[in-house]
Scaffold this motif. Structure first.
Motif, PDB file in Angstrom:
ATOM      1  N   GLU A  61       0.825  -1.212   0.000  1.00 30.65           N
ATOM      2  CA  GLU A  61       0.000   0.000   0.000  1.00 30.65           C
ATOM      3  C   GLU A  61       0.856   1.258   0.000  1.00 30.65           C
ATOM      4  O   GLU A  61       0.522   2.247  -0.671  1.00 30.65           O
ATOM      5  N   ALA A  62       1.963   1.228   0.737  1.00 27.45           N
ATOM      6  CA  ALA A  62       2.838   2.401   0.821  1.00 27.45           C
ATOM      7  C   ALA A  62       3.477   2.710  -0.529  1.00 27.45           C
ATOM      8  O   ALA A  62       3.585   3.874  -0.930  1.00 27.45           O
ATOM      9  N   LEU A  63       3.904   1.666  -1.254  1.00 21.36           N
ATOM     10  CA  LEU A  63       4.492   1.876  -2.579  1.00 21.36           C
ATOM     11  C   LEU A  63       3.450   2.367  -3.569  1.00 21.36           C
ATOM     12  O   LEU A  63       3.737   3.201  -4.436  1.00 21.36           O
ATOM     13  N   LEU A  64       2.230   1.868  -3.435  1.00 21.53           N
ATOM     14  CA  LEU A  64       1.142   2.330  -4.296  1.00 21.53           C
ATOM     15  C   LEU A  64       0.867   3.812  -4.067  1.00 21.53           C
ATOM     16  O   LEU A  64       0.703   4.591  -5.016  1.00 21.53           O
ATOM     17  N   ASP A  65       0.830   4.216  -2.787  1.00 23.62           N
ATOM     18  CA  ASP A  65       0.617   5.627  -2.456  1.00 23.62           C
ATOM     19  C   ASP A  65       1.754   6.494  -2.980  1.00 23.62           C
ATOM     20  O   ASP A  65       1.540   7.633  -3.431  1.00 23.62           O
ATOM     21  N   THR A  66       2.973   5.964  -2.933  1.00 26.40           N
ATOM     22  CA  THR A  66       4.137   6.713  -3.416  1.00 26.40           C
ATOM     23  C   THR A  66       4.061   6.926  -4.923  1.00 26.40           C
ATOM     24  O   THR A  66       4.319   8.031  -5.418  1.00 26.40           O
ATOM     25  N   ILE A  85      -5.169  10.813 -14.891  1.00 27.71           N
ATOM     26  CA  ILE A  85      -4.889   9.390 -15.033  1.00 27.71           C
ATOM     27  C   ILE A  85      -4.992   8.674 -13.689  1.00 27.71           C
ATOM     28  O   ILE A  85      -5.420   7.522 -13.615  1.00 27.71           O
ATOM     29  N   VAL A  86      -4.613   9.357 -12.596  1.00 29.16           N
ATOM     30  CA  VAL A  86      -4.710   8.743 -11.274  1.00 29.16           C
ATOM     31  C   VAL A  86      -6.160   8.476 -10.909  1.00 29.16           C
ATOM     32  O   VAL A  86      -6.482   7.475 -10.260  1.00 29.16           O
ATOM     33  N   LYS A  87      -7.054   9.340 -11.365  1.00 33.01           N
ATOM     34  CA  LYS A  87      -8.477   9.167 -11.072  1.00 33.01           C
ATOM     35  C   LYS A  87      -9.038   7.871 -11.654  1.00 33.01           C
ATOM     36  O   LYS A  87     -10.106   7.415 -11.228  1.00 33.01           O
ATOM     37  N   ASN A  88      -8.329   7.286 -12.598  1.00 32.76           N
ATOM     38  CA  ASN A  88      -8.771   6.006 -13.157  1.00 32.76           C
ATOM     39  C   ASN A  88      -8.589   4.854 -12.182  1.00 32.76           C
ATOM     40  O   ASN A  88      -9.169   3.788 -12.373  1.00 32.76           O
ATOM     41  N   LEU A 108      -9.364   2.324  -6.003  1.00 33.05           N
ATOM     42  CA  LEU A 108     -10.390   1.653  -6.794  1.00 33.05           C
ATOM     43  C   LEU A 108      -9.823   0.443  -7.530  1.00 33.05           C
ATOM     44  O   LEU A 108     -10.539  -0.523  -7.790  1.00 33.05           O
ATOM     45  N   LYS A 109      -8.534   0.526  -7.869  1.00 32.68           N
ATOM     46  CA  LYS A 109      -7.860  -0.580  -8.555  1.00 32.68           C
ATOM     47  C   LYS A 109      -6.496  -0.781  -7.921  1.00 32.68           C
ATOM     48  O   LYS A 109      -5.754   0.173  -7.740  1.00 32.68           O
ATOM     49  N   TYR A 138       0.982   1.994 -13.872  1.00 32.42           N
ATOM     50  CA  TYR A 138       0.734   2.924 -14.982  1.00 32.42           C
ATOM     51  C   TYR A 138      -0.113   2.269 -16.070  1.00 32.42           C
ATOM     52  O   TYR A 138      -1.071   2.863 -16.573  1.00 32.42           O
ATOM     53  N   PHE A 139       0.237   1.022 -16.415  1.00 34.55           N
ATOM     54  CA  PHE A 139      -0.527   0.320 -17.441  1.00 34.55           C
ATOM     55  C   PHE A 139      -1.980   0.123 -17.008  1.00 34.55           C
ATOM     56  O   PHE A 139      -2.894   0.203 -17.822  1.00 34.55           O
ATOM     57  N   GLN A 140      -2.166  -0.142 -15.725  1.00 33.05           N
ATOM     58  CA  GLN A 140      -3.527  -0.327 -15.229  1.00 33.05           C
ATOM     59  C   GLN A 140      -4.316   0.980 -15.280  1.00 33.05           C
ATOM     60  O   GLN A 140      -5.475   1.011 -15.677  1.00 33.05           O
ATOM     61  N   LEU A 141      -3.671   2.058 -14.862  1.00 33.15           N
ATOM     62  CA  LEU A 141      -4.335   3.360 -14.898  1.00 33.15           C
ATOM     63  C   LEU A 141      -4.695   3.751 -16.334  1.00 33.15           C
ATOM     64  O   LEU A 141      -5.703   4.419 -16.570  1.00 33.15           O
ATOM     65  N   LYS A 142      -3.878   3.333 -17.291  1.00 33.95           N
ATOM     66  CA  LYS A 142      -4.146   3.612 -18.689  1.00 33.95           C
ATOM     67  C   LYS A 142      -5.261   2.740 -19.254  1.00 33.95           C
ATOM     68  O   LYS A 142      -5.818   3.049 -20.310  1.00 33.95           O
ATOM     69  N   GLY A 143      -5.560   1.658 -18.556  1.00 34.46           N
ATOM     70  CA  GLY A 143      -6.583   0.756 -19.044  1.00 34.46           C
ATOM     71  C   GLY A 143      -6.110  -0.123 -20.193  1.00 34.46           C
ATOM     72  O   GLY A 143      -6.919  -0.602 -20.993  1.00 34.46           O
ATOM     73  N   TRP A 144      -4.804  -0.350 -20.275  1.00 34.82           N
ATOM     74  CA  TRP A 144      -4.270  -1.151 -21.358  1.00 34.82           C
ATOM     75  C   TRP A 144      -4.575  -2.627 -21.149  1.00 34.82           C
ATOM     76  O   TRP A 144      -4.505  -3.143 -20.021  1.00 34.82           O
ATOM     77  N   SER A 145      -4.874  -3.320 -22.225  1.00 35.44           N
ATOM     78  CA  SER A 145      -5.080  -4.761 -22.177  1.00 35.44           C
ATOM     79  C   SER A 145      -3.726  -5.448 -22.033  1.00 35.44           C
ATOM     80  O   SER A 145      -2.672  -4.828 -22.230  1.00 35.44           O
ATOM     81  N   SER A 146      -3.742  -6.732 -21.712  1.00 32.14           N
ATOM     82  CA  SER A 146      -2.483  -7.463 -21.549  1.00 32.14           C
ATOM     83  C   SER A 146      -1.689  -7.502 -22.847  1.00 32.14           C
ATOM     84  O   SER A 146      -0.456  -7.450 -22.843  1.00 32.14           O
ATOM     85  N   SER A 147      -2.387  -7.564 -23.985  1.00 37.39           N
ATOM     86  CA  SER A 147      -1.695  -7.611 -25.279  1.00 37.39           C
ATOM     87  C   SER A 147      -1.031  -6.266 -25.596  1.00 37.39           C
ATOM     88  O   SER A 147       0.081  -6.222 -26.118  1.00 37.39           O
ATOM     89  N   THR A 148      -1.720  -5.161 -25.270  1.00 40.97           N
ATOM     90  CA  THR A 148      -1.145  -3.835 -25.504  1.00 40.97           C
ATOM     91  C   THR A 148       0.076  -3.623 -24.612  1.00 40.97           C
ATOM     92  O   THR A 148       1.101  -3.100 -25.053  1.00 40.97           O
ATOM     93  N   LYS A 149      -0.045  -4.037 -23.369  1.00 40.57           N
ATOM     94  CA  LYS A 149       1.077  -3.950 -22.436  1.00 40.57           C
ATOM     95  C   LYS A 149       2.251  -4.778 -22.941  1.00 40.57           C
ATOM     96  O   LYS A 149       3.407  -4.325 -22.918  1.00 40.57           O
ATOM     97  N   SER A 150       1.962  -5.996 -23.413  1.00 38.25           N
ATOM     98  CA  SER A 150       3.016  -6.874 -23.914  1.00 38.25           C
ATOM     99  C   SER A 150       3.712  -6.259 -25.127  1.00 38.25           C
ATOM    100  O   SER A 150       4.941  -6.311 -25.245  1.00 38.25           O
ATOM    101  N   ASP A 151       2.926  -5.656 -26.026  1.00 34.88           N
ATOM    102  CA  ASP A 151       3.500  -5.009 -27.214  1.00 34.88           C
ATOM    103  C   ASP A 151       4.433  -3.874 -26.822  1.00 34.88           C
ATOM    104  O   ASP A 151       5.524  -3.703 -27.381  1.00 34.88           O
ATOM    105  N   TRP A 152       4.008  -3.069 -25.852  1.00 37.48           N
ATOM    106  CA  TRP A 152       4.814  -1.932 -25.392  1.00 37.48           C
ATOM    107  C   TRP A 152       6.143  -2.406 -24.802  1.00 37.48           C
ATOM    108  O   TRP A 152       7.208  -1.867 -25.119  1.00 37.48           O
ATOM    109  N   LEU A 153       6.076  -3.436 -23.960  1.00 39.72           N
ATOM    110  CA  LEU A 153       7.286  -3.941 -23.321  1.00 39.72           C
ATOM    111  C   LEU A 153       8.240  -4.575 -24.336  1.00 39.72           C
ATOM    112  O   LEU A 153       9.460  -4.434 -24.226  1.00 39.72           O
TER     113      LEU A 153
END
Length: 285
Positions: A118-123, A136-139, A157-158, A205-220
């Motif tokens: 939780e502390a790292l998430l808050d950071t 983006i944080v509001k997501n 929320l997530k 960041y990927f979660q806040l962006k709402g990226w799918s696993s495939s989009t995340k995989s492509d980016w990485l």
């Protein structure tokens, strides 16, 4: 037959070397390796980001003390017996360093999953708020209208962070024997750990962006070098005994600074790929 095997080995080694050179060049061009360092200075200059760390410091130190004692009692002498053949008289000191690093790794894996989550998430979220990336944080969480960047953080929320994984601990000790190979083995160990570390730094960041696993995989896949560069520097910092907890937080700040720059398209790696990935993310939603 022997010559054929030697030639094949040389070919494989050349291919691997070329691949690593490409990764290093990509990392150098992106400047990603600088973000863990930027995270240190940004963290030190923004006192509000100290709050999550301060709230977990005593429990973390208690955990560290509970791990380092048994680690020295059970593992020092067996590893010393091996290190003597590698480092000679210096083994007395190098084994101490090795056990300290092992202890730090065990504590880091356990604490990140069970104590510091939780502390790292808050950071991470607090750093994005400080960088004016509130939309983006509001997501991923509610935001309050008043207070500093950490005080504004409301209900989550997530939550992207995974729970404790035994595989992560096993993977660490599986590659640990590489350290018994002077210089080359240690470099290989750090690089392997760095690549794995880099692939997870932007999970939030990927979660806040709402990226799918495939989009995340492509980016990485398209940015292996930059993420390996960040992960390697972050791994080196987190290998420092005791201070590893501080660097866990500063690395999180660095990852958030990097995410903020990507979001603002203020990095070399976003000039061409970010727009196409953004469109792909929208289609995946």
């Amino acid at each position: 037959m022997a010559n054929k095997l030697v030639n094949q080995a040389q070919e494989v080694a050349k291919e691997d070397l070329d691949r690593y050179k490409t990764l290093v060049n990509e990392a150098a061009k992106s400047g990603s390796y600088l973000y863990p360092i930027k995270g240190i200075f940004y963290f030190l200059s923004h006192r509000e980001l100290w709050k999550p760390l301060a709230s977990k410091l005593i429990p973390y130190l208690s955990l560290y003390a509970g791990v380092i004692g048994p680690m020295f009692f059970f593992t020092y002498l067996p590893q010393l017996a091996i290190m003597v053949f590698v480092n000679g008289p210096l083994a007395v000191f190098t084994t101490v360093v090795l056990v300290l690093n092992e202890s730090a790794a065990v504590v880091s894996i356990i604490s990140k999953n069970l104590l510091l989550q939780e502390a790292l998430l808050d950071t991470f979220d607090g750093t994005l708020v400080a960088k004016k990336q509130t939309e983006i944080v509001k997501n991923g969480r509610e935001l309050k209208t008043r207070g500093d960047s950490v005080q504004r953080l409301g209900r989550v929320l997530k939550n992207p962070f995974s729970k404790f994984s035994v595989k992560e601990l096993v993977r660490y000790f599986m590659y640990l024997p590489l350290n018994f190979i002077p210089v080359i083995g240690t470099v290989a160990f750090i690089f392997i750990r760095g690549r794995a570390r880099g692939n997870s730094v932007h999970d939030r960041y990927f979660q806040l962006k709402g990226w799918s696993s495939s989009t995340k995989s492509d980016w990485l896949k398209k940015h292996k070098g930059p993420y390996a560069g960040f992960g390697t520097v972050a791994t080196l910092l987190e290998m420092v005994p005791v201070a590893s907890v501080l660097f866990s937080f500063t690395n999180t700040v660095g990852a958030a600074l990097w995410a903020a720059d990507i979001e603002a398209k203020d990095t070399q790696m976003t000039k061409e790929t970010a727009p196409s990935l953004r469109d792909a993310a929208k289609k995946a939603e």
